[in-house]
Scaffold this active site. Structure first.
Site, PDB file in Angstrom:
ATOM      1  N   GLY A 218     -31.326   2.700 -39.434  1.00  0.00           N
ATOM      2  CA  GLY A 218     -32.228   2.960 -38.324  1.00  0.00           C
ATOM      3  C   GLY A 218     -32.679   4.408 -38.256  1.00  0.00           C
ATOM      4  O   GLY A 218     -33.744   4.728 -37.738  1.00  0.00           O
TER       5      GLY A 218
ATOM      6  N   ASP B 164     -19.032   5.935 -34.443  1.00  0.00           N
ATOM      7  CA  ASP B 164     -19.526   4.884 -35.334  1.00  0.00           C
ATOM      8  C   ASP B 164     -18.603   4.752 -36.552  1.00  0.00           C
ATOM      9  O   ASP B 164     -19.047   4.760 -37.701  1.00  0.00           O
ATOM     10  CB  ASP B 164     -20.963   5.181 -35.786  1.00  0.00           C
ATOM     11  CG  ASP B 164     -21.668   3.940 -36.336  1.00  0.00           C
ATOM     12  OD1 ASP B 164     -21.156   2.826 -36.114  1.00  0.00           O
ATOM     13  OD2 ASP B 164     -22.713   4.094 -36.991  1.00  0.00           O
TER      14      ASP B 164
END
Length: 744
Positions: free
Chosen positions: A418, A533
């Site tokens: 992304g 993450d």
């Protein structure tokens, strides 16, 4: 210029007529409202190959066209773009007011001969209690992406699809055979009156706009348009240079061949300039007679049509201009012409010198301003203000990185997400680097770049990927890292042929090094850092299988006077801390939970979320905890890494994993405690362990002896066994696991 534009308009207006004239007499040219040009066709001998066969179902009124012999309806065929528009069912997940599921439709689009356009389509999920995925294939590799949308009332969202009531994400390129899945967390029980259903679909992004009425409108919609790509010879991977040598080359007379841009192989055909028609038909591209179309462009001369062009014959007193027009000659004698020529040359030379100097100065000023603009746009002022040691990292020029990546060649792409793309670069001194390039024009990506740079400037650890420098003078920000040659931990665990090179001891070493790096981030830096993450695809391995933690774009700095932050929920599905997802309170224990999922992944060699597994096993974290609670650990472990010699170590790591996956953050250990336990196991001398039953009475205390206890930060008793620290697990935790992870 005007004549060139007119040529294009004439070509477009006459293409359909020419194609029809070139079709064989027995070949149908349309099905209902759809024009079917060659290489597509509906009758024997009227199409190029199997993938170009169109079935015209005449039982519908008007008739409807379908791809090959399947049930995918075609609504438009574009020869110029190499695209088809097809209709695809939308996925839906509906409930009644009591929370009982009434409908769950998860449609598939079978496209083994085509690919879904990643530039024209987007994946959308619509609903206030919704998680959705789209899965597809690129060859034998499986790719999936998805998003979550959430809201408590219809008044809480605007009409942007940004995660509140609607979310969207890009489609991975060259995907085939896609399947859409959509589910609910809480069965729409609190929002049923205005939103009883969730919806998910891939759609041509120009054909869908989210609004407040979408919840109601989508109940009436069964199908939406999707753009798919086609090409000639893409199955064999032939490019133009390969195909031109073969006898079945599809581009006919007066055409040019164009390779497919994404590098997957295959090609398209186009008519040459000055020709129009169907480039796939023999003699399909016909010369345009410009003399007739433009009503004599040579006036007052005579126009002569040429293949792909025209020329003029000019009358006496006129001269030809560029071979395509006539102009009256000036009535000036030869001496005047020579004088005028010298004057014109002198003035032109002086003007040329003056303009050149002026342009050079303006270019220098413009380039300086542009670099300054990009420097500020990419966060240079913020970085300069906050970090005096920015100069410790090398500042690369845009030209250096352009040369290092061969002008950002697609063959140099190491990964894509992304945020943008990561390219492999080679510096003049032959040093290999990884260059992270953010997306163009995305302010959130620029903020993520600034955040990642600020984080990395504070980190100096052997198990964290090293930042070598950055470039701030380009339109998009660039970060330059050391190149890690051996890929990601995820690929070594899951990709066929690689799992065998990671035996238990090596997996344990990688897990210990990763835990040490996270413990360093939490407790050894001047300001604690939460990675946010943690996952196996963000753990890189060098040639010695040394772990390198990467991707700090989502990380957060925790001020010394705080132990948690309230943030917008961000992370990867399957690894996301349920407590963080529920409360938006980010703590160091959120990394601990994600790391627990990594441990479960390396113990089982299973992907963290998979809709190919039974419903109760789709979420690896919940499935792993349930297996331990039911004394059936053996059923989930990877049998290729467990043997009689390491079984006790595996049990200890499994216990540690369960502890990290505790629903309540306060009951999880710190990363420093986890790192110490794993380091102890790595350094432990080998002993001949007896064969132990992992699924029976001997496993009554998988989490350690109840005689060895300690008190955790919440004041509750936990368990500690030699070599590992673990906590108890009660029925309330099981209920919370079900609440947070019920993916239906």
């Amino acid at each position: 210029m005007a004549i060139g534009i007119l040529i294009v308009l004439v070509v477009l207006a006459t293409t359909t007529t020419v194609v029809a004239a070139q079709s064989a007499a027995h070949c149908r040219e349309s099905c209902g409202d759809l024009k079917v040009p060659y290489p597509f066709g509906m009758d024997e001998g009227c199409y190029l190959g199997e993938k170009f066969f169109i079935t015209c179902n005449e039982s519908y009124h008007p008739h409807r066209a379908f791809l090959t012999t399947g049930n995918v309806e075609v609504t438009n065929i574009s020869l110029d773009d190499g695209e088809l528009s097809v209709s695809q069912f939308i996925g839906r997940d509906c409930y009644d007011q009591n929370g009982v599921q009434t409908n769950n439709w998860q449609p598939s689009l079978n496209l083994s001969l085509y690919t879904v356009s990643s530039t024209k389509n987007k994946f959308f999920a619509v609903g206030c209690d919704t998680e959705a995925f789209v899965q597809g294939y690129r060859g034998t590799e499986v790719f999936a992406t998805g998003c979550i949308s959430w809201c408590e009332s219809i008044s809480t969202f605007n009409e942007s699809c940004s995660g509140v009531g609607c979310c969207q994400t890009s489609i991975p390129y060259r995907m085939k055979n896609i399947t859409v899945s959509v589910n609910s967390y809480y069965n729409h029980t609190d929002i049923w009156k205005f939103n009883p259903c969730s919806f998910a679909f891939v759609v041509d992004e120009k054909k869908f706009n989210f609004s407040r009425t979408s919840f109601k409108d989508l109940r009436k919609v069964k199908e939406l348009p999707v753009v798919i790509n086609w090409a000639v010879e893409d199955e064999s991977g032939k490019t133009c240079s390969d195909a031109e040598k073969s006898s079945d080359f599809a581009c006919k007379n007066n055409t040019k061949c164009i390779d497919v841009k994404d590098g997957s192989g295959g090609y398209h055909c186009q008519c040459l300039t000055g020709y129009h028609g169907n480039p796939y038909h023999r003699d399909g591209c016909q010369d345009i007679d410009e003399c007739k179309i433009f009503s004599n462009p040579c006036n007052p001369g005579k126009c002569h049509n040429l293949p792909g062009n025209w020329t003029c014959t000019c009358p006496k007193g006129s001269k030809i201009i560029n071979g395509t027009g006539c102009s009256k000659k000036d009535a000036i004698d030869q001496s005047e012409r020579v004088l005028i020529l010298y004057i014109a040359l002198g003035v032109s030379l002086a003007l040329l010198v003056a303009v050149s100097i002026m342009c050079w100065g303006m270019r220098k000023i413009k380039l300086r301003k542009l670099k300054r603009k990009f420097f500020e746009q990419n966060g240079g002022l913020i970085l300069r203000e906050r970090f005096s040691n920015l100069e410790t990292a090398r500042i690369f020029t845009a030209e250096e990185l352009k040369r290092a990546t061969n002008n950002y060649d697609e063959n140099r792409v190491l990964g894509e997400g992304g945020y943008g793309k990561v390219y492999k670069g080679i510096l003049p001194d032959s040093q290999e680097v990884a260059i992270k390039k953010s997306k163009i024009g995305d302010e959130t990506q620029t903020a993520q770049f600034i955040n990642e740079l600020m984080i990395l400037l504070q980190i100096n650890h052997r198990n964290v990927v090293k930042l070598l420098g950055c470039c701030l003078e380009t339109e998009v920000p660039l970060l330059v890292y050391q190149f890690i040659a051996n890929g990601t931990f995820f690929h070594h665990i899951h990709k066929k042929g690689k799992a065998s090179v990671l035996p238990w001891k090596l997996r344990l070493k990688i897990a210990s090094e990763t835990a040490g790096a996270l413990a360093y981030l939490h407790s050894a830096t001047s300001t604690p850092i939460i990675h946010r993450d943690v996952k196996t695809s963000n753990i890189l391995l060098d040639e010695n299988h040394t772990a390198k933690v990467a991707d700090f774009g989502a990380s957060k700095l925790i001020p010394q006077d705080q132990n948690q932050l309230t943030t917008f929920v961000q992370g990867t599905l399957g690894y996301l801390d349920p407590e963080y997802f529920h409360t938006s309170q980010l703590t160091e224990k959120s990394d601990v939970y994600s790391y627990g999922v990594v441990l479960a992944e390396l113990l089982t060699s299973k992907e963290v979320v998979s809709f190919n597994r039974p419903e109760g096993e789709r979420n690896l974290a919940m499935f792993f905890v349930s297996a331990i609670e039911e004394d059936c650990l053996l059923h989930v472990l990877d049998g290729d890494i467990v043997d009689e010699e390491n079984v006790e170590e595996v049990k200890k790591v499994a216990n540690l994993t369960k502890m990290c996956l505790s629903v309540k953050g306060e009951e999880r250990p710190t990363m420093k405690e986890v790192a110490n336990e794993l380091e102890g196991l790595v350094n432990l001398d080998k002993h001949p362990w007896g064969k132990v039953d992992l699924c029976g009475e001997e496993n009554e205390y998988l989490l350690g002896s109840t005689s060895n206890t300690y008190e955790n930060s919440s004041g509750k008793s936990g368990f500690r066994s030699s070599g590992t620290a673990i906590v108890g697990h009660d029925s309330m935790q099981s209920q919370m696991l079900s609440q947070y992870y019920d993916a239906r």
